[in-house]
Design an enzyme around this catalytic site. Structure first.
Site, PDB file in Angstrom:
ATOM      1  N   ARG A 138       9.259   7.048   2.330  1.00 35.08           N
ATOM      2  CA  ARG A 138      10.302   6.796   3.330  1.00 35.08           C
ATOM      3  C   ARG A 138       9.813   7.150   4.726  1.00 35.08           C
ATOM      4  NH1 ARG A 138      14.539   8.652  -0.629  1.00 35.08           N
ATOM      5  NH2 ARG A 138      15.482   6.680  -1.206  1.00 35.08           N
TER       6      ARG A 138
ATOM      7  N   THR B 145      10.644  -6.927  -1.211  1.00 36.96           N
ATOM      8  CA  THR B 145       9.660  -7.220  -0.164  1.00 36.96           C
ATOM      9  C   THR B 145       8.299  -7.465  -0.809  1.00 36.96           C
ATOM     10  OG1 THR B 145      10.848  -5.818   1.391  1.00 36.96           O
ATOM     11  CG2 THR B 145       8.564  -6.301   1.935  1.00 36.96           C
TER      12      THR B 145
ATOM     13  N   ASP C 232       0.836  -1.199   0.000  1.00 36.22           N
ATOM     14  CA  ASP C 232       0.000   0.000   0.000  1.00 36.22           C
ATOM     15  C   ASP C 232       0.875   1.255   0.000  1.00 36.22           C
ATOM     16  OD1 ASP C 232      -2.650   0.457  -0.205  1.00 36.22           O
ATOM     17  OD2 ASP C 232      -3.033   0.679   1.923  1.00 36.22           O
TER      18      ASP C 232
ATOM     19  N   LYS D  21      20.468   8.813 -15.219  1.00 34.02           N
ATOM     20  CA  LYS D  21      19.890   9.391 -16.439  1.00 34.02           C
ATOM     21  C   LYS D  21      19.271   8.331 -17.343  1.00 34.02           C
ATOM     22  CE  LYS D  21      22.622  13.549 -17.007  1.00 34.02           C
ATOM     23  NZ  LYS D  21      23.926  13.970 -17.466  1.00 34.02           N
TER      24      LYS D  21
ATOM     25  N   ARG E 124      24.485  16.971   2.492  1.00 32.86           N
ATOM     26  CA  ARG E 124      24.434  17.661   1.191  1.00 32.86           C
ATOM     27  C   ARG E 124      23.587  18.928   1.311  1.00 32.86           C
ATOM     28  NH1 ARG E 124      24.038  13.200  -1.726  1.00 32.86           N
ATOM     29  NH2 ARG E 124      21.786  13.114  -1.545  1.00 32.86           N
TER      30      ARG E 124
ATOM     31  N   SER F  14      22.664   0.825  -2.658  1.00 31.33           N
ATOM     32  CA  SER F  14      22.639   2.280  -2.453  1.00 31.33           C
ATOM     33  C   SER F  14      22.833   2.998  -3.790  1.00 31.33           C
ATOM     34  CB  SER F  14      23.761   2.699  -1.502  1.00 31.33           C
ATOM     35  OG  SER F  14      23.644   2.026  -0.279  1.00 31.33           O
TER      36      SER F  14
HETATM   37  C1  LIG Z   1      14.144  -5.070   5.378  1.00 30.35           C
HETATM   38  C2  LIG Z   1      14.560  -4.687   3.985  1.00 30.35           C
HETATM   39  C3  LIG Z   1      13.593  -4.530   2.999  1.00 30.35           C
HETATM   40  C4  LIG Z   1      13.964  -4.195   1.698  1.00 30.35           C
HETATM   41  N1  LIG Z   1      12.985  -4.109   0.738  1.00 30.35           N
HETATM   42  C5  LIG Z   1      13.342  -3.774  -0.530  1.00 30.35           C
HETATM   43  C6  LIG Z   1      12.337  -3.682  -1.549  1.00 30.35           C
HETATM   44  O1  LIG Z   1      11.144  -3.904  -1.315  1.00 30.35           O
HETATM   45  N2  LIG Z   1      12.734  -3.358  -2.810  1.00 30.35           N
HETATM   46  C7  LIG Z   1      14.040  -3.117  -3.124  1.00 30.35           C
HETATM   47  O2  LIG Z   1      14.331  -2.802  -4.266  1.00 30.35           O
HETATM   48  N3  LIG Z   1      15.017  -3.221  -2.171  1.00 30.35           N
HETATM   49  C8  LIG Z   1      14.700  -3.542  -0.890  1.00 30.35           C
HETATM   50  N4  LIG Z   1      15.677  -3.662   0.078  1.00 30.35           N
HETATM   51  C9  LIG Z   1      17.071  -3.471  -0.297  1.00 30.35           C
HETATM   52  C10 LIG Z   1      17.610  -2.127   0.160  1.00 30.35           C
HETATM   53  O3  LIG Z   1      17.029  -1.097  -0.607  1.00 30.35           O
HETATM   54  C11 LIG Z   1      19.144  -2.159   0.038  1.00 30.35           C
HETATM   55  O4  LIG Z   1      19.613  -3.168   0.920  1.00 30.35           O
HETATM   56  C12 LIG Z   1      19.760  -0.811   0.394  1.00 30.35           C
HETATM   57  O5  LIG Z   1      19.485   0.127  -0.606  1.00 30.35           O
HETATM   58  C13 LIG Z   1      21.282  -0.910   0.581  1.00 30.35           C
HETATM   59  O6  LIG Z   1      21.879  -1.556  -0.490  1.00 30.35           O
HETATM   60  P1  LIG Z   1      22.906  -2.754  -0.221  1.00 30.35           P
HETATM   61  O7  LIG Z   1      22.278  -3.695   0.733  1.00 30.35           O
HETATM   62  O8  LIG Z   1      23.358  -3.269  -1.540  1.00 30.35           O
HETATM   63  O9  LIG Z   1      24.134  -2.090   0.545  1.00 30.35           O
HETATM   64  P2  LIG Z   1      25.353  -1.279  -0.143  1.00 30.35           P
HETATM   65  O10 LIG Z   1      24.817  -0.212  -1.009  1.00 30.35           O
HETATM   66  O11 LIG Z   1      26.311  -2.246  -0.732  1.00 30.35           O
HETATM   67  O12 LIG Z   1      26.013  -0.607   1.124  1.00 30.35           O
HETATM   68  C14 LIG Z   1      26.870  -1.322   2.023  1.00 30.35           C
HETATM   69  C15 LIG Z   1      27.309  -0.356   3.118  1.00 30.35           C
HETATM   70  O13 LIG Z   1      28.048   0.734   2.545  1.00 30.35           O
HETATM   71  C16 LIG Z   1      27.415   1.966   2.872  1.00 30.35           C
HETATM   72  N5  LIG Z   1      27.528   2.877   1.737  1.00 30.35           N
HETATM   73  C17 LIG Z   1      27.279   2.625   0.418  1.00 30.35           C
HETATM   74  N6  LIG Z   1      27.520   3.723  -0.317  1.00 30.35           N
HETATM   75  C18 LIG Z   1      27.903   4.708   0.525  1.00 30.35           C
HETATM   76  C19 LIG Z   1      28.260   6.073   0.372  1.00 30.35           C
HETATM   77  N7  LIG Z   1      28.257   6.668  -0.824  1.00 30.35           N
HETATM   78  N8  LIG Z   1      28.560   6.784   1.486  1.00 30.35           N
HETATM   79  C20 LIG Z   1      28.541   6.209   2.715  1.00 30.35           C
HETATM   80  N9  LIG Z   1      28.217   4.901   2.922  1.00 30.35           N
HETATM   81  C21 LIG Z   1      27.893   4.175   1.846  1.00 30.35           C
HETATM   82  C22 LIG Z   1      25.961   1.612   3.166  1.00 30.35           C
HETATM   83  O14 LIG Z   1      25.341   2.570   3.974  1.00 30.35           O
HETATM   84  C23 LIG Z   1      26.128   0.268   3.863  1.00 30.35           C
HETATM   85  O15 LIG Z   1      26.443   0.450   5.202  1.00 30.35           O
HETATM   86  C24 LIG Z   1      15.341  -4.013   1.373  1.00 30.35           C
HETATM   87  C25 LIG Z   1      16.298  -4.169   2.375  1.00 30.35           C
HETATM   88  C26 LIG Z   1      15.938  -4.511   3.660  1.00 30.35           C
HETATM   89  C27 LIG Z   1      17.000  -4.695   4.711  1.00 30.35           C
END
Ligand SMILES: Cc1cc2nc3c(=O)[nH]c(=O)nc-3n(C[C@H](O)[C@H](O)[C@H](O)COP(=O)(O)OP(=O)(O)OC[C@H]3O[C@@H](n4cnc5c(N)ncnc54)[C@H](O)[C@@H]3O)c2cc1C
Length: 382
Positions: A240, A156, A89, A177, A373, A130
């Site tokens: 968010r 999810t 939702d 982009k 930022r 990220s």
């Molecule tokens: C409970 C849960 C539900 C989720 N549900 C969804 C969903 O429905 N759909 C979906 O698409 N995704 C989902 N996700 C995934 C989530 O969006 C990603 O796990 C999140 O964006 C982080 O990406 P990553 O796990 O690859 O970590 P990474 O991006 O690899 O990061 C690893 C570490 O490095 C740090 N880091 C990375 N880049 C930087 C930077 N530039 N500066 C400082 N620190 C940095 C991060 O903060 C983290 O601590 C879910 C995750 C969880 C835990």
């Protein structure tokens, strides 16, 4: 913040419904890795699904603060229900509402509002967490269709959803982009929901990977063309604040409530644990932490409702709520001693469920980047 009478009514009604109907099955949903989908039907029956959608699409046209109140109360009783609710939702219906064409709105939104169909949101990939701009799943135009190839992670609600918002690379332009979004329906040839993904907590949210192999979707399913990711990210800002921080509030409040009861019930050295001032102070600290997070989350939701959108305010609220929930649920486990670590009690589940919140919906580090930022640009003043 003073809630209105209507807001208090929503909060109290959802709390009563969730504690009576959802709390009893919360531990089983976690242990059996079972999405409590029936709970969403119950919420639909009481008019609590699609609450942010306008009435013309079957919703009730309520604001973000009301959504926050609903999600918080759901999480107090069953975090898996709260997470499923805020995904099915949340981002996808919101994105269709704000950036979708009228035919897409008509096709999907009324069915989401009645919980007849469920939505999921899929951004992340093996090399794009990220760094969303590194999405590799590709959609190539082919006459009246797009052909999608690639795979997604951590989606999810994947196991229960009917409609998926999928971030895809549409052009070779670098980073964001070249990225856009398409809607893909379950059952489309070439699309499959893959392996169940099992994280530390929120084990009843049906998280899975998605696989696309020459999956053809009609061209009208293009929700967002390349070059307009800013529009989608703006929608995400609203999500968010409703989708993640209120789950932290609900979990922390539940953990504190159980901790208070445990300290009253258990005696050591001939008197209830609650008579130790050191432990009382821990309870007071937990309460202060929850109230501070709640003020930030409600304040950020209300600011967006009133048209004062601030990315930094949302990020501050999310980070504080995420870290607060880990502190409070961890402290509650400590106060319950070995019982706190036992599956027979809810403390360890609250902690496991809270832990992932600082990673989902943007990590706390990425949100700190956003705050910094804006501070450096001078667009956010403290
Ligand atoms: C409970 C849960 C539900 C989720 N549900 C969804 C969903 O429905 N759909 C979906 O698409 N995704 C989902 N996700 C995934 C989530 O969006 C990603 O796990 C999140 O964006 C982080 O990406 P990553 O796990 O690859 O970590 P990474 O991006 O690899 O990061 C690893 C570490 O490095 C740090 N880091 C990375 N880049 C930087 C930077 N530039 N500066 C400082 N620190 C940095 C991060 O903060 C983290 O601590 C879910 C995750 C969880 C835990």
């Amino acid at each position: 913040m003073e809630l209105t009478q209507e807001q208090r009514l929503i909060r109290d009604t959802v709390h009563a419904l969730a504690s009576e109907r959802f709390a009893p099955g919360a531990a089983a949903a976690d242990r059996q890795y079972r999405p409590p989908l029936d709970n969403l039907k119950v919420l639909a029956g009481h008019g609590y699904t699609g609450i942010f959608l306008p009435e013309c699409y079957g919703g009730t046209g309520l604001g973000l603060l009301e959504t926050v109140l609903v999600v918080e109360q759901l999480a107090r009783s069953c975090a898996n229900t709260a997470m499923l609710y805020s995904c099915t939702d949340g981002a996808t219906p919101r994105a269709i509402l704000h950036i979708g064409s009228e035919p897409l709105r008509q096709r999907y939104l009324p069915a989401f509002a009645k919980a007849e169909r469920y939505a999921a949101w899929s951004m992340s990939e093996a090399n794009a967490g990220s760094d969303v701009g590194n999405v590799q799943t590709r959609a190539v135009g082919d006459g009246q269709h797009y052909v999608i190839n690639g795979s997604k992670l951590w989606c999810t609600a994947a196991q229960v959803a009917d409609v998926f918002l999928v971030l895809v690379r549409l052009t070779d332009e670098p980073g964001m982009k070249g990225v856009g979004a398409v809607l893909v329906e379950r059952g489309t040839p070439g699309f499959s929901v893959g392996k169940h993904l099992d994280l530390l907590g929120l084990r009843g949210t049906g998280m899975a990977e998605l696989v696309f192999q020459d999956c053809r979707v009609p061209a009208e399913n293009l929700l967002l063309p390349a070059g307009r990711m800013k529009d989608l990210l703006q929608v995400l800002d609203a999500d968010r604040i409703t989708g993640n921080p209120p789950i932290c509030l609900g979990l922390a409040q539940a953990a504190l409530g159980h901790a208070v009861q445990h300290l009253k019930d258990r005696a050591q050295f001939g008197r209830p644990l609650a008579e130790n001032q050191g432990l009382q102070w821990k309870l007071a600290d937990m309460a202060m932490d929850i109230e501070a997070a709640r003020a930030l989350v409600y304040g950020a939701a209300q600011a967006i409702d009133q048209g004062r959108q601030s990315v930094a305010q949302v990020s501050i609220a999310k980070i504080y709520a995420n870290e607060m929930a880990v502190r409070v649920t961890n402290q509650a486990m400590q106060l319950a001693g070995a019982y706190g670590l036992s599956e027979e009690y809810p403390f360890e589940r609250y902690f496991r469920d809270a832990r992932g919140m600082s990673i989902g919906y943007g990590t706390t580090e990425i949100h700190r980047n956003s705050i910094a930022r804006e501070l450096l640009k001078g667009s956010y003043l403290v």
